[in-house]
Design a protein around this motif. Structure first.
Motif, PDB file in Angstrom:
ATOM      1  N   GLN A 165     -13.609   2.737  -9.736  1.00  0.00           N
ATOM      2  CA  GLN A 165     -12.348   2.323 -10.346  1.00  0.00           C
ATOM      3  C   GLN A 165     -11.449   1.596  -9.339  1.00  0.00           C
ATOM      4  O   GLN A 165     -10.853   0.558  -9.651  1.00  0.00           O
ATOM      5  CB  GLN A 165     -11.627   3.546 -10.921  1.00  0.00           C
ATOM      6  CG  GLN A 165     -12.329   4.157 -12.133  1.00  0.00           C
ATOM      7  CD  GLN A 165     -11.682   5.467 -12.549  1.00  0.00           C
ATOM      8  OE1 GLN A 165     -11.195   6.235 -11.708  1.00  0.00           O
ATOM      9  NE2 GLN A 165     -11.695   5.748 -13.847  1.00  0.00           N
ATOM     10  N   VAL A 166     -11.355   2.158  -8.144  1.00  0.00           N
ATOM     11  CA  VAL A 166     -10.524   1.531  -7.115  1.00  0.00           C
ATOM     12  C   VAL A 166     -11.074   0.160  -6.740  1.00  0.00           C
ATOM     13  O   VAL A 166     -10.332  -0.818  -6.642  1.00  0.00           O
ATOM     14  CB  VAL A 166     -10.435   2.432  -5.868  1.00  0.00           C
ATOM     15  CG1 VAL A 166      -9.719   1.698  -4.739  1.00  0.00           C
ATOM     16  CG2 VAL A 166      -9.711   3.725  -6.202  1.00  0.00           C
ATOM     17  N   ARG A 167     -12.403   0.094  -6.556  1.00  0.00           N
ATOM     18  CA  ARG A 167     -13.027  -1.181  -6.194  1.00  0.00           C
ATOM     19  C   ARG A 167     -12.790  -2.230  -7.276  1.00  0.00           C
ATOM     20  O   ARG A 167     -12.483  -3.389  -6.989  1.00  0.00           O
ATOM     21  CB  ARG A 167     -14.528  -0.990  -5.995  1.00  0.00           C
ATOM     22  CG  ARG A 167     -15.271  -2.258  -5.563  1.00  0.00           C
ATOM     23  CD  ARG A 167     -16.732  -2.204  -5.910  1.00  0.00           C
ATOM     24  NE  ARG A 167     -16.902  -2.154  -7.367  1.00  0.00           N
ATOM     25  CZ  ARG A 167     -18.075  -2.060  -7.974  1.00  0.00           C
ATOM     26  NH1 ARG A 167     -19.180  -1.961  -7.263  1.00  0.00           N
ATOM     27  NH2 ARG A 167     -18.156  -2.037  -9.291  1.00  0.00           N
ATOM     28  N   ALA A 168     -12.917  -1.830  -8.545  1.00  0.00           N
ATOM     29  CA  ALA A 168     -12.748  -2.772  -9.645  1.00  0.00           C
ATOM     30  C   ALA A 168     -11.320  -3.313  -9.703  1.00  0.00           C
ATOM     31  O   ALA A 168     -11.101  -4.521  -9.870  1.00  0.00           O
ATOM     32  CB  ALA A 168     -13.109  -2.098 -10.966  1.00  0.00           C
ATOM     33  N   LEU A 169     -10.341  -2.426  -9.551  1.00  0.00           N
ATOM     34  CA  LEU A 169      -8.946  -2.868  -9.605  1.00  0.00           C
ATOM     35  C   LEU A 169      -8.601  -3.740  -8.398  1.00  0.00           C
ATOM     36  O   LEU A 169      -7.903  -4.755  -8.525  1.00  0.00           O
ATOM     37  CB  LEU A 169      -8.014  -1.661  -9.674  1.00  0.00           C
ATOM     38  CG  LEU A 169      -8.040  -0.889 -10.996  1.00  0.00           C
ATOM     39  CD1 LEU A 169      -7.225   0.395 -10.888  1.00  0.00           C
ATOM     40  CD2 LEU A 169      -7.509  -1.752 -12.138  1.00  0.00           C
ATOM     41  N   ALA A 170      -9.088  -3.346  -7.233  1.00  0.00           N
ATOM     42  CA  ALA A 170      -8.829  -4.148  -6.036  1.00  0.00           C
ATOM     43  C   ALA A 170      -9.460  -5.528  -6.172  1.00  0.00           C
ATOM     44  O   ALA A 170      -8.861  -6.549  -5.813  1.00  0.00           O
ATOM     45  CB  ALA A 170      -9.357  -3.439  -4.796  1.00  0.00           C
ATOM     46  N   GLY A 171     -10.668  -5.560  -6.715  1.00  0.00           N
ATOM     47  CA  GLY A 171     -11.352  -6.836  -6.914  1.00  0.00           C
ATOM     48  C   GLY A 171     -10.668  -7.716  -7.936  1.00  0.00           C
ATOM     49  O   GLY A 171     -10.794  -8.943  -7.897  1.00  0.00           O
ATOM     50  N   ALA A 172      -9.927  -7.088  -8.872  1.00  0.00           N
ATOM     51  CA  ALA A 172      -9.209  -7.842  -9.894  1.00  0.00           C
ATOM     52  C   ALA A 172      -7.872  -8.355  -9.397  1.00  0.00           C
ATOM     53  O   ALA A 172      -7.154  -9.045 -10.123  1.00  0.00           O
ATOM     54  CB  ALA A 172      -9.000  -6.980 -11.131  1.00  0.00           C
ATOM     55  N   LEU A 199      -3.514  -2.788  -3.304  1.00  0.00           N
ATOM     56  CA  LEU A 199      -3.959  -1.420  -3.033  1.00  0.00           C
ATOM     57  C   LEU A 199      -2.818  -0.422  -3.144  1.00  0.00           C
ATOM     58  O   LEU A 199      -3.018   0.720  -3.576  1.00  0.00           O
ATOM     59  CB  LEU A 199      -4.585  -1.347  -1.635  1.00  0.00           C
ATOM     60  CG  LEU A 199      -5.917  -2.086  -1.449  1.00  0.00           C
ATOM     61  CD1 LEU A 199      -6.383  -1.958   0.002  1.00  0.00           C
ATOM     62  CD2 LEU A 199      -6.977  -1.528  -2.390  1.00  0.00           C
ATOM     63  N   ALA A 200      -1.620  -0.846  -2.784  1.00  0.00           N
ATOM     64  CA  ALA A 200      -0.470   0.060  -2.828  1.00  0.00           C
ATOM     65  C   ALA A 200      -0.142   0.502  -4.244  1.00  0.00           C
ATOM     66  O   ALA A 200       0.547   1.507  -4.443  1.00  0.00           O
ATOM     67  CB  ALA A 200       0.744  -0.610  -2.198  1.00  0.00           C
ATOM     68  N   GLU A 201      -0.627  -0.235  -5.254  1.00  0.00           N
ATOM     69  CA  GLU A 201      -0.307   0.083  -6.643  1.00  0.00           C
ATOM     70  C   GLU A 201      -1.436   0.801  -7.358  1.00  0.00           C
ATOM     71  O   GLU A 201      -1.238   1.324  -8.463  1.00  0.00           O
ATOM     72  CB  GLU A 201       0.029  -1.208  -7.400  1.00  0.00           C
ATOM     73  CG  GLU A 201       1.211  -1.979  -6.840  1.00  0.00           C
ATOM     74  CD  GLU A 201       1.452  -3.289  -7.581  1.00  0.00           C
ATOM     75  OE1 GLU A 201       0.893  -3.431  -8.691  1.00  0.00           O
ATOM     76  OE2 GLU A 201       2.179  -4.148  -7.052  1.00  0.00           O
ATOM     77  N   ILE A 202      -2.625   0.802  -6.772  1.00  0.00           N
ATOM     78  CA  ILE A 202      -3.794   1.312  -7.489  1.00  0.00           C
ATOM     79  C   ILE A 202      -3.718   2.805  -7.760  1.00  0.00           C
ATOM     80  O   ILE A 202      -4.039   3.273  -8.861  1.00  0.00           O
ATOM     81  CB  ILE A 202      -5.079   0.958  -6.714  1.00  0.00           C
ATOM     82  CG1 ILE A 202      -5.337  -0.544  -6.821  1.00  0.00           C
ATOM     83  CG2 ILE A 202      -6.275   1.741  -7.257  1.00  0.00           C
ATOM     84  CD1 ILE A 202      -6.549  -1.031  -6.054  1.00  0.00           C
ATOM     85  N   GLY A 203      -3.282   3.583  -6.758  1.00  0.00           N
ATOM     86  CA  GLY A 203      -3.236   5.033  -6.947  1.00  0.00           C
ATOM     87  C   GLY A 203      -2.368   5.431  -8.119  1.00  0.00           C
ATOM     88  O   GLY A 203      -2.794   6.196  -9.010  1.00  0.00           O
ATOM     89  N   GLU A 204      -1.154   4.902  -8.164  1.00  0.00           N
ATOM     90  CA  GLU A 204      -0.233   5.214  -9.264  1.00  0.00           C
ATOM     91  C   GLU A 204      -0.787   4.722 -10.589  1.00  0.00           C
ATOM     92  O   GLU A 204      -0.631   5.380 -11.629  1.00  0.00           O
ATOM     93  CB  GLU A 204       1.120   4.571  -8.997  1.00  0.00           C
ATOM     94  CG  GLU A 204       2.157   4.857 -10.065  1.00  0.00           C
ATOM     95  CD  GLU A 204       3.486   4.171  -9.791  1.00  0.00           C
ATOM     96  OE1 GLU A 204       4.381   4.260 -10.650  1.00  0.00           O
ATOM     97  OE2 GLU A 204       3.612   3.540  -8.710  1.00  0.00           O
ATOM     98  N   LEU A 205      -1.455   3.582 -10.546  1.00  0.00           N
ATOM     99  CA  LEU A 205      -2.003   2.997 -11.765  1.00  0.00           C
ATOM    100  C   LEU A 205      -3.112   3.866 -12.358  1.00  0.00           C
ATOM    101  O   LEU A 205      -3.151   4.121 -13.566  1.00  0.00           O
ATOM    102  CB  LEU A 205      -2.547   1.605 -11.443  1.00  0.00           C
ATOM    103  CG  LEU A 205      -2.917   0.691 -12.622  1.00  0.00           C
ATOM    104  CD1 LEU A 205      -1.721   0.497 -13.535  1.00  0.00           C
ATOM    105  CD2 LEU A 205      -3.408  -0.641 -12.098  1.00  0.00           C
TER     106      LEU A 205
END
Length: 258
Positions: free
Chosen positions: A53-60, A64-70
């Motif tokens: 999930q983290v890799r997919a969002l980062a790749g999109a 990174l600072a927003e991924i955890g909360e998202l």
């Protein structure tokens, strides 16, 4: 899989590096799994899911600072955040497309600094058989005009577009370019200047500068830089242009004096 995967295996399965996995741990995006009896951290399916999930969002393009909360957000908040990411990515794509187009135009000289209409005029010069050096000089003059005296840029284009349809004007301009190799005192320069001024005055309205334009020494200097571009390389052309301007001023045409 019962005992879990090592960090190297987990990274390989997800398609990232061990360094990236550890970076995610440091940012708190993925919790570090507990160590087994041998002291190694073992990654289970839930850990791999989070990594994916983290890799997919980062790749999109999600920071990174927003991924955890998202990832921890409610579905509605998640959908809204993704729409925002989509908007930002669209803006980035448009900016990159503009940069790419600019690079393409730069590959064709100073065309990135000129509008399509000016480029069309330059293409017309090529079609009419003007030499590459002349076209280059005109392109440079257009760039200078747009940057230093933008209020006369459009009239400059209007003048060129109209006059390039006049075979006599085209022939005279080509003759003027040939004059670069003449001696500055060659009597043909005076004859050519008179003929060119007469031709220009047939389109007198095109020679009229905008009423609302800067005045004063600075404005005159700006116009002079454009009007006398590259004259220092050909004294005969400097004399020719000076004579033409003299004829035009005598006919009542307002030409700024440096």
């Amino acid at each position: 899989m019962a005992e879990g995967l090592t960090i190297g295996q987990a990274a390989a399965f997800v398609g990232i590096t061990v360094k990236t996995v550890r970076h995610y741990h440091r940012l708190g995006l993925v919790a570090e799994p507990e160590r087994d009896r041998s002291g190694y951290r073992r990654y289970g399916s839930a850990d791999l899911l989070r990594l994916v999930q983290v890799r997919a969002l980062a790749g999109a393009g999600v920071p990174l600072a927003e991924i955890g909360e998202l990832l921890d957000a409610e579905p509605e908040r998640f959908a809204t955040a993704l729409e925002d990411v989509h908007r930002r990515l669209t803006e980035q794509i448009e900016e990159l497309t503009t940069r790419r187009d600019t690079l393409h135009r730069l590959a064709h000289g100073d065309r990135a600094l000129l509008p399509d209409r000016a480029c069309a005029v330059l293409d017309r010069l090529v079609e009419l058989g003007f030499s590459p050096d002349y076209v280059t000089t005109q392109r440079e003059a257009l760039v200078l005009s747009r940057a230093l005296a933008p209020e006369v840029f459009q009239p400059f284009l209007d003048n060129l577009e109209h006059r390039l349809g006049d075979p006599e004007f085209v022939a005279l301009i080509k003759r003027g370019w040939e004059a670069r190799s003449w001696d500055p005192d060659d009597p043909r320069i005076e004859e050519l200047a008179s003929a060119m001024a007469t031709n220009l005055l047939t389109g007198r309205a095109l020679l009229t500068l905008p009423a609302k334009r800067p005045h004063g020494p600075d404005a005159a200097s700006r116009y002079g830089v454009v009007n006398h571009h590259r004259e220092d390389e050909a004294p005969s052309v400097a004399r020719l242009n000076g004579l033409i301007e003299g004829h035009l001023r005598a006919a009542g045409i307002d030409i700024p004096r440096q």
